[in-house]
Design a protein around this motif. Sequence first.
Motif, PDB file in Angstrom:
ATOM      1  N   LYS A  30     -24.924   0.081   4.510  1.00  0.00           N
ATOM      2  CA  LYS A  30     -24.091   0.058   5.698  1.00  0.00           C
ATOM      3  C   LYS A  30     -22.615   0.275   5.351  1.00  0.00           C
ATOM      4  CE  LYS A  30     -27.128  -2.991   8.344  1.00  0.00           C
ATOM      5  NZ  LYS A  30     -27.245  -4.288   9.056  1.00  0.00           N
ATOM      6  N   TRP A  31     -21.888   0.691   6.368  1.00  0.00           N
ATOM      7  CA  TRP A  31     -20.453   0.915   6.221  1.00  0.00           C
ATOM      8  C   TRP A  31     -19.727  -0.042   7.149  1.00  0.00           C
ATOM      9  CZ3 TRP A  31     -17.548   3.471   2.862  1.00  0.00           C
ATOM     10  CH2 TRP A  31     -16.199   3.727   3.172  1.00  0.00           C
ATOM     11  N   ALA A  32     -18.823  -0.801   6.606  1.00  0.00           N
ATOM     12  CA  ALA A  32     -18.046  -1.738   7.408  1.00  0.00           C
ATOM     13  C   ALA A  32     -16.575  -1.437   7.216  1.00  0.00           C
ATOM     14  CB  ALA A  32     -18.345  -3.179   7.003  1.00  0.00           C
ATOM     15  N   ARG A  33     -15.887  -1.148   8.299  1.00  0.00           N
ATOM     16  CA  ARG A  33     -14.454  -0.896   8.177  1.00  0.00           C
ATOM     17  C   ARG A  33     -13.730  -2.095   7.563  1.00  0.00           C
ATOM     18  NH1 ARG A  33     -15.300   0.598  13.461  1.00  0.00           N
ATOM     19  NH2 ARG A  33     -14.106  -1.232  14.135  1.00  0.00           N
ATOM     20  N   SER A  34     -14.226  -3.290   7.844  1.00  0.00           N
ATOM     21  CA  SER A  34     -13.561  -4.497   7.367  1.00  0.00           C
ATOM     22  C   SER A  34     -13.687  -4.696   5.870  1.00  0.00           C
ATOM     23  CB  SER A  34     -14.125  -5.720   8.087  1.00  0.00           C
ATOM     24  OG  SER A  34     -15.529  -5.811   7.863  1.00  0.00           O
ATOM     25  N   VAL A  87     -14.222  12.607  20.910  1.00  0.00           N
ATOM     26  CA  VAL A  87     -15.549  12.198  20.426  1.00  0.00           C
ATOM     27  C   VAL A  87     -15.469  10.794  19.843  1.00  0.00           C
ATOM     28  CG1 VAL A  87     -17.453  12.755  18.859  1.00  0.00           C
ATOM     29  CG2 VAL A  87     -16.125  14.600  19.921  1.00  0.00           C
ATOM     30  N   GLN A  88     -16.497  10.007  20.092  1.00  0.00           N
ATOM     31  CA  GLN A  88     -16.593   8.668  19.510  1.00  0.00           C
ATOM     32  C   GLN A  88     -17.972   8.484  18.901  1.00  0.00           C
ATOM     33  OE1 GLN A  88     -15.929   6.201  22.952  1.00  0.00           O
ATOM     34  NE2 GLN A  88     -18.064   6.238  23.579  1.00  0.00           N
ATOM     35  N   LEU A  89     -18.064   7.589  17.943  1.00  0.00           N
ATOM     36  CA  LEU A  89     -19.341   7.291  17.316  1.00  0.00           C
ATOM     37  C   LEU A  89     -20.210   6.505  18.291  1.00  0.00           C
ATOM     38  CD1 LEU A  89     -20.086   8.058  14.409  1.00  0.00           C
ATOM     39  CD2 LEU A  89     -19.758   5.674  13.782  1.00  0.00           C
ATOM     40  N   ARG A  90     -21.455   6.920  18.442  1.00  0.00           N
ATOM     41  CA  ARG A  90     -22.355   6.235  19.368  1.00  0.00           C
ATOM     42  C   ARG A  90     -22.689   4.840  18.856  1.00  0.00           C
ATOM     43  NH1 ARG A  90     -25.616   7.490  23.449  1.00  0.00           N
ATOM     44  NH2 ARG A  90     -25.040   9.702  23.260  1.00  0.00           N
ATOM     45  N   TYR A  91     -22.709   3.879  19.759  1.00  0.00           N
ATOM     46  CA  TYR A  91     -23.077   2.522  19.395  1.00  0.00           C
ATOM     47  C   TYR A  91     -24.524   2.519  18.936  1.00  0.00           C
ATOM     48  CZ  TYR A  91     -19.205   2.165  22.626  1.00  0.00           C
ATOM     49  OH  TYR A  91     -18.011   2.370  23.261  1.00  0.00           O
ATOM     50  N   GLY A  92     -24.789   1.779  17.868  1.00  0.00           N
ATOM     51  CA  GLY A  92     -26.140   1.726  17.330  1.00  0.00           C
ATOM     52  C   GLY A  92     -26.275   2.484  16.038  1.00  0.00           C
ATOM     53  N   ASP A  93     -25.333   3.403  15.758  1.00  0.00           N
ATOM     54  CA  ASP A  93     -25.355   4.013  14.437  1.00  0.00           C
ATOM     55  C   ASP A  93     -25.153   2.912  13.404  1.00  0.00           C
ATOM     56  OD1 ASP A  93     -25.709   6.477  15.462  1.00  0.00           O
ATOM     57  OD2 ASP A  93     -23.908   7.379  14.639  1.00  0.00           O
ATOM     58  N   PRO A  94     -25.708   3.069  12.204  1.00  0.00           N
ATOM     59  CA  PRO A  94     -25.670   1.974  11.226  1.00  0.00           C
ATOM     60  C   PRO A  94     -24.297   1.779  10.605  1.00  0.00           C
ATOM     61  CG  PRO A  94     -26.710   3.884  10.274  1.00  0.00           C
ATOM     62  CD  PRO A  94     -26.491   4.201  11.720  1.00  0.00           C
ATOM     63  N   LEU A  95     -23.356   1.379  11.439  1.00  0.00           N
ATOM     64  CA  LEU A  95     -22.029   1.041  10.963  1.00  0.00           C
ATOM     65  C   LEU A  95     -21.693  -0.344  11.464  1.00  0.00           C
ATOM     66  CD1 LEU A  95     -20.235   4.389  11.739  1.00  0.00           C
ATOM     67  CD2 LEU A  95     -20.545   3.443   9.484  1.00  0.00           C
ATOM     68  N   LEU A  96     -21.439  -1.282  10.560  1.00  0.00           N
ATOM     69  CA  LEU A  96     -21.056  -2.612  10.990  1.00  0.00           C
ATOM     70  C   LEU A  96     -19.762  -2.542  11.790  1.00  0.00           C
ATOM     71  CD1 LEU A  96     -21.706  -4.658   7.730  1.00  0.00           C
ATOM     72  CD2 LEU A  96     -23.201  -4.408   9.694  1.00  0.00           C
ATOM     73  N   ASN A  97     -19.635  -3.430  12.769  1.00  0.00           N
ATOM     74  CA  ASN A  97     -18.448  -3.584  13.606  1.00  0.00           C
ATOM     75  C   ASN A  97     -18.351  -2.554  14.718  1.00  0.00           C
ATOM     76  OD1 ASN A  97     -17.716  -5.746  12.062  1.00  0.00           O
ATOM     77  ND2 ASN A  97     -16.172  -4.638  10.886  1.00  0.00           N
ATOM     78  N   VAL A  98     -19.136  -1.511  14.699  1.00  0.00           N
ATOM     79  CA  VAL A  98     -19.092  -0.542  15.777  1.00  0.00           C
ATOM     80  C   VAL A  98     -19.536  -1.191  17.086  1.00  0.00           C
ATOM     81  CG1 VAL A  98     -20.080   1.597  16.674  1.00  0.00           C
ATOM     82  CG2 VAL A  98     -19.369   1.452  14.303  1.00  0.00           C
ATOM     83  N   ARG A 139      -7.721  -6.789   8.389  1.00  0.00           N
ATOM     84  CA  ARG A 139      -8.263  -6.197   7.168  1.00  0.00           C
ATOM     85  C   ARG A 139      -8.862  -4.820   7.460  1.00  0.00           C
ATOM     86  NH1 ARG A 139     -13.146 -10.473   5.897  1.00  0.00           N
ATOM     87  NH2 ARG A 139     -14.071 -10.539   7.977  1.00  0.00           N
ATOM     88  N   GLU A 140      -9.492  -4.644   8.634  1.00  0.00           N
ATOM     89  CA  GLU A 140      -9.990  -3.330   9.015  1.00  0.00           C
ATOM     90  C   GLU A 140      -8.843  -2.340   9.116  1.00  0.00           C
ATOM     91  OE1 GLU A 140     -12.923  -3.111  12.275  1.00  0.00           O
ATOM     92  OE2 GLU A 140     -12.774  -5.297  12.313  1.00  0.00           O
ATOM     93  N   ALA A 141      -7.788  -2.749   9.824  1.00  0.00           N
ATOM     94  CA  ALA A 141      -6.635  -1.871   9.981  1.00  0.00           C
ATOM     95  C   ALA A 141      -6.026  -1.527   8.618  1.00  0.00           C
ATOM     96  CB  ALA A 141      -5.599  -2.538  10.872  1.00  0.00           C
ATOM     97  N   ALA A 142      -5.970  -2.521   7.719  1.00  0.00           N
ATOM     98  CA  ALA A 142      -5.391  -2.299   6.390  1.00  0.00           C
ATOM     99  C   ALA A 142      -6.192  -1.281   5.599  1.00  0.00           C
ATOM    100  CB  ALA A 142      -5.312  -3.614   5.620  1.00  0.00           C
ATOM    101  N   TRP A 143      -7.502  -1.462   5.549  1.00  0.00           N
ATOM    102  CA  TRP A 143      -8.323  -0.564   4.742  1.00  0.00           C
ATOM    103  C   TRP A 143      -8.452   0.809   5.391  1.00  0.00           C
ATOM    104  CZ3 TRP A 143      -6.956  -3.072   1.134  1.00  0.00           C
ATOM    105  CH2 TRP A 143      -7.364  -4.342   0.764  1.00  0.00           C
ATOM    106  N   CYS A 144      -8.471   0.869   6.737  1.00  0.00           N
ATOM    107  CA  CYS A 144      -8.466   2.175   7.406  1.00  0.00           C
ATOM    108  C   CYS A 144      -7.193   2.942   7.070  1.00  0.00           C
ATOM    109  CB  CYS A 144      -8.595   1.998   8.917  1.00  0.00           C
ATOM    110  SG  CYS A 144     -10.267   1.622   9.512  1.00  0.00           S
TER     111      CYS A 144
END
Length: 621
Positions: free
Chosen positions: A301-305, A266-277, A362-367
């Motif tokens: 919003k949620w940003a992995r970065s 399963v993957q998150l659908r593009y367009g969900d309110p997540l930055l960088n998706v 930075r995304e990889a670090a925080w993830c």
Amino acid sequence: MRLGLGVQPTGTLLSAASLRAAGVTASIETDKYGTASWSGADWESPFVHWVSGPVMSSWIYRKPVGSDEHLTAWLEVRLWATGDLEVLPWIENGYLLKAAPGGRPGVYRFVLDGRERFNMTVPVHHHTRQPLISGQALSHWLGADRTVTPKHNATYLATTGLVTPMLAAVQRNLPAFPSWGGVSASFTPYEPFTPTTTIHSTNMGSAGGSDSIGIQPGWESIALVDNSKLGYEQMLRESFRFGAHQIHYRDESTQRPIRFSTRNGVQLRYGDPLLNVANAEDYGLTSTPVLAGGKGDDTNKWARSHQPGSPVLAYVMSGRFWFMEECQHIAAVNFLSTPWTRKGTPYHRCEPVRTPARMQMREAAWCFRNLVNASTVTPDDDPLKQEFDASVDHNIDYYHGRYIAPFGSNGLNPLGLIEHVGNGTTGGDQAWQYDFWTMSWARAIAHRVGSTTAKRKNASAFFEWVSRSIVGRCGTTAASDYLYRSLSTSHAVGNAEYSSLFPGSNPNAYPDWNGGSGPWWESWGAYYEYNARAQGYTGAKVDGPIYGGYSSDANAWTMHAINALRASASLQAPGAAAAMARLEASQDWWWWVSRSNPSGIWGGDTRPTNAHATLTLPLEL
């Protein structure tokens, strides 16, 4: 009240049958969607038996709200031996694959034993959850409010590796709770995140000295260094605010956050309110359902970065199931939103990638930091524990296997640099992102990650190699060294905001990251000559003050670098203690200390009048 070692309490375990015998009733009601209510035999069928003891027992209850397919009502109930009853109710609107998810705005009420405790119109955005509390309340009590403010031993907590220790020795220039606000004295579900009501980042796009960025968010640091009731309570409120982010994709088959092994397709659908998706490429997996009516309100919003550290300390200090699950939800949404790095596997690999979609370091670090957090707080008997542990182990195996095992302790290159994409499409740049990476792995080592002794040793070996990326930037005036004064790589002698850490001896040649043949800079001193001269610096390498980073203050690039170095020194990385001593001996060291702002970036230091926090983790590995 001060707690210490004592005798384990004995006696009969408190049971949920007492709730039924007492005739307690509770309900979460809405004006549009129906009601969820508990009474009688309902109490003897909890969803989770959370705590069992003779002093206090706690249970988790859940029910659908009316016939709505997405809306669920939850209670965390605590029964005390004194007969006191405490309830934390919350509403949740978020499943993984149920069709047509969307907002559920309306009036929500919580009624306990016939008395209304909460009544408010709230938006209940899709894939969010929020406690039904308001004002200064942190829960609801059946009788008199018995809330206490615990003050944990911050020094002891630091020795566990769960938090950063606080060194109370430096006079700060800022008050504990500034007049402009920013420290939560009350809570309102879904309230707008403004500078006067919260220090929780709104859109997670804040750079530099944002309170939410760093190895430990500012609200946790306040709780560690401030002895007041507000210091503790604001940390819980800020941690509850995670629920307002649209990141909660509960598995409808288990009613828990997802298991990676069963939802790896399963993957998150593009367009969900997540930055960088939007940077992701369709990996051909099953996408989460289309949102009913479009994205809707995506204010929070949620940003992995830029994601903050998940609410570990709120869980440690309160023991609440809500905070433990929030850590799990955060790790899960990071997994769902990164299908290209896991490639259909049941593991969340936290890796900077260039193609088919960009993932910054930075995304990889925080993830990775929040994956480790989820692994740390999940109880051993929770089925999700082995899921998070397996992904942490996968990262250890991958990084040790790629950068250390084939090359020995010296690693793939002499600088401690992993392949990185930065804000561009090639090479490795932005030293502060390497510092994020070093800090996150330092926290992981402090949490003693790795399911076996061998894996823990491999994790430590990889971290020691990675720490060279900051230790090497804090050298002496010797020709082979990179001068400590320029540790942030962007300083007063140049205007290049994104100064490169590109490792090739020819800055236009992309090195061989897989075979290890480079080309690499032969020393940090060689790179210093290239970097400093490229920025127009023509003077000699001499001791002196530390150059400022963006924004030339104590709360951005330079402070990230110092935190990474402190973490490395505390974990006894080679050369780190000597490098830290060079910084502390510089003529303006105390200028930097006294001007660190009320954010979590200075190793966790936020708003105390007489405290200065550092990321020294005094752990034996």
